[in-house]
Design an enzyme around this catalytic site. Structure first.
Site, PDB file in Angstrom:
ATOM      1  N   HIS A  71      33.455  19.190 -14.223  1.00  0.00           N
ATOM      2  CA  HIS A  71      34.678  19.324 -13.421  1.00  0.00           C
ATOM      3  C   HIS A  71      35.905  18.909 -14.217  1.00  0.00           C
ATOM      4  CE1 HIS A  71      35.417  15.006 -12.255  1.00  0.00           C
ATOM      5  NE2 HIS A  71      34.103  14.896 -12.378  1.00  0.00           N
ATOM      6  N   ASP A 188      36.436  10.992 -17.020  1.00  0.00           N
ATOM      7  CA  ASP A 188      35.656  11.559 -15.914  1.00  0.00           C
ATOM      8  C   ASP A 188      36.486  12.704 -15.324  1.00  0.00           C
ATOM      9  OD1 ASP A 188      34.206  12.058 -13.585  1.00  0.00           O
ATOM     10  OD2 ASP A 188      34.867  10.232 -12.585  1.00  0.00           O
ATOM     11  N   GLU A 222      35.764  18.483  -7.552  1.00  0.00           N
ATOM     12  CA  GLU A 222      34.629  17.564  -7.561  1.00  0.00           C
ATOM     13  C   GLU A 222      35.012  16.184  -7.047  1.00  0.00           C
ATOM     14  OE1 GLU A 222      31.723  14.595  -8.878  1.00  0.00           O
ATOM     15  OE2 GLU A 222      33.869  14.698  -9.353  1.00  0.00           O
ATOM     16  N   GLU A 223      36.195  15.701  -7.419  1.00  0.00           N
ATOM     17  CA  GLU A 223      36.573  14.342  -7.043  1.00  0.00           C
ATOM     18  C   GLU A 223      36.755  14.170  -5.535  1.00  0.00           C
ATOM     19  OE1 GLU A 223      36.379  11.840  -8.749  1.00  0.00           O
ATOM     20  OE2 GLU A 223      36.670  12.319 -10.852  1.00  0.00           O
ATOM     21  N   ASP A 242      28.564  15.237 -16.196  1.00  0.00           N
ATOM     22  CA  ASP A 242      29.574  14.334 -15.670  1.00  0.00           C
ATOM     23  C   ASP A 242      29.412  12.994 -16.378  1.00  0.00           C
ATOM     24  OD1 ASP A 242      31.616  13.300 -14.064  1.00  0.00           O
ATOM     25  OD2 ASP A 242      30.851  14.279 -12.256  1.00  0.00           O
ATOM     26  N   HIS A 322      37.078   5.581 -13.160  1.00  0.00           N
ATOM     27  CA  HIS A 322      38.168   5.656 -12.186  1.00  0.00           C
ATOM     28  C   HIS A 322      39.247   4.595 -12.446  1.00  0.00           C
ATOM     29  CE1 HIS A 322      36.057   8.248  -8.891  1.00  0.00           C
ATOM     30  NE2 HIS A 322      35.948   8.753 -10.111  1.00  0.00           N
TER      31      HIS A 322
END
Length: 351
Positions: A71, A188, A222-223, A242, A322
């Protein structure tokens, strides 16, 4: 195979991605760049109605279709309200700790194409002024954006063209160090996309053909949980790429390719996961097999969306996900090698 991988190419693609804002749902610019990258490799990236991208690669045999996904969308925010003093209240896109973006530089993207810089702060940003600044609980209601414009009220902000619903992206703060470490937001999963394109470049340059037709899916939601909720009907298995999580009782490091056996959606396919581990050992890759209890992937979304596929998950180890993340170029390189090994020799068809 490791020596045949073009590490410099993958790092160039990663730099390109990290310098292009792409919060979930705001991925048109980054997808245009990936389309151009695919074109230069001799492949075609087609957009789905949802905005995901699909790259198709012929295989040596028919009978199965191998899906690979990564992603390109990231965490971000959106303007929730314009406050009377000209500051912006915002709402989160994706799941992250508000403390991780406090004092971060950001960009507001208006619907008519203008951009304005700002800084994310609490409503009590100075200990010299607010005695309880340290104790203030970091939640949306006490966070705001200070624009780098001469604004004193909501009308001044609206005069700039800023409105509720405008996207907000965070400064990636990318640093690529001589040691091979890469520090940045949004590794990410832009590191995973770079590994996927590294494998694609290897196929093109060496002339190798995958065992079966490939469909590379670049997802853009995706998130927020539904990136690969739809996959093409002909796809028979999906290997998601991922980030590999690091910490607590996990064995993955920033130098490893991670193989996830189970996450919050449940266990991944036994044969695929076993085959990935076998190939990692055979290729001499630094790797880890781990369980991620607070994690979901595009493969999770596909399975929840009803896709009749086998699924597995791998990716480069990324620390402090994150937040201000860090990985190493070796993790990206080894992820690309494992991808290449798998598409050449995938798992057996049936259990």
């Amino acid at each position: 195979m490791i020596g045949e991988m073009n590490e410099a190419y993958m790092l160039r693609v990663l730099q390109l991605l990290l310098t292009t804002p792409s919060p979930s749902g705001y991925c048109h610019a980054v997808m245009a760049k990936l389309k151009q990258e695919a074109d230069e490799l001799g492949f075609t990236l087609q957009l789905t109605p949802k905005g995901n991208g699909i790259i198709r690669v012929p295989g040596r045999e028919e009978g199965r279709v191998l899906g690979l996904s990564a992603h390109v969308d990231t965490l971000g925010a959106m303007v929730r309200a314009i406050k009377p003093d000209g500051r912006l209240r915002f709402t989160l896109i994706g799941g992250f700790m508000l403390g991780s973006v406090e004092n971060e530089y950001c960009v507001v993207h208006t619907r008519d194409g203008r951009t304005y810089t700002g800084t994310i702060l609490t409503t009590k940003p100075s200990l010299h002024v607010y005695a309880d600044a340290r104790e203030l609980k970091r939640e949306e209601s006490v966070m705001e954006i200070r624009l780098d414009e001469r604004v004193h009220n909501a009308d001044d902000v609206r005069g700039l063209g800023i409105a509720n619903g405008d996207y907000i992206s965070f400064d990636a703060r990318t640093v690529m160090l001589p040691s091979g470490y890469i520090k940045s937001r949004h590794l990410d999963d832009k590191a995973g996309v770079a590994a996927l394109f590294g494998m694609l470049e290897w196929l093109q340059r060496t002339g190798h053909k995958p065992a079966y037709p490939l469909q590379l899916l670049i997802s853009t939601y995706e998130e927020v949980g539904h990136g690969a909720a739809w996959v093409p009907e002909e796809m028979t298995e999906l290997l998601a790429v991922d980030m590999g999580a690091i910490g607590d009782d996990l064995s993955c490091t920033e130098h490893d390719v991670s193989i996830c056996a189970k996450d919050s959606s449940g266990p991944y396919d036994y044969l695929m996961t076993t085959r990935l581990k076998e190939l990692a050992v055979r290729e001499g890759l630094s790797h880890a097999v781990d369980i991620y209890p607070h994690y979901g992937s595009d493969a999770s979304a596909a399975l929840r969306g009803g896709a009749n596929v086998r699924a597995a998950l791998i990716g480069p180890g990324v620390h402090a996900s994150h937040g201000i993340e860090r990985t190493h170029s070796q993790a990206i390189l080894q992820t690309a090698v494992l991808l290449a090994a798998y598409v050449l020799e995938p798992a057996d068809t049936y259990a």
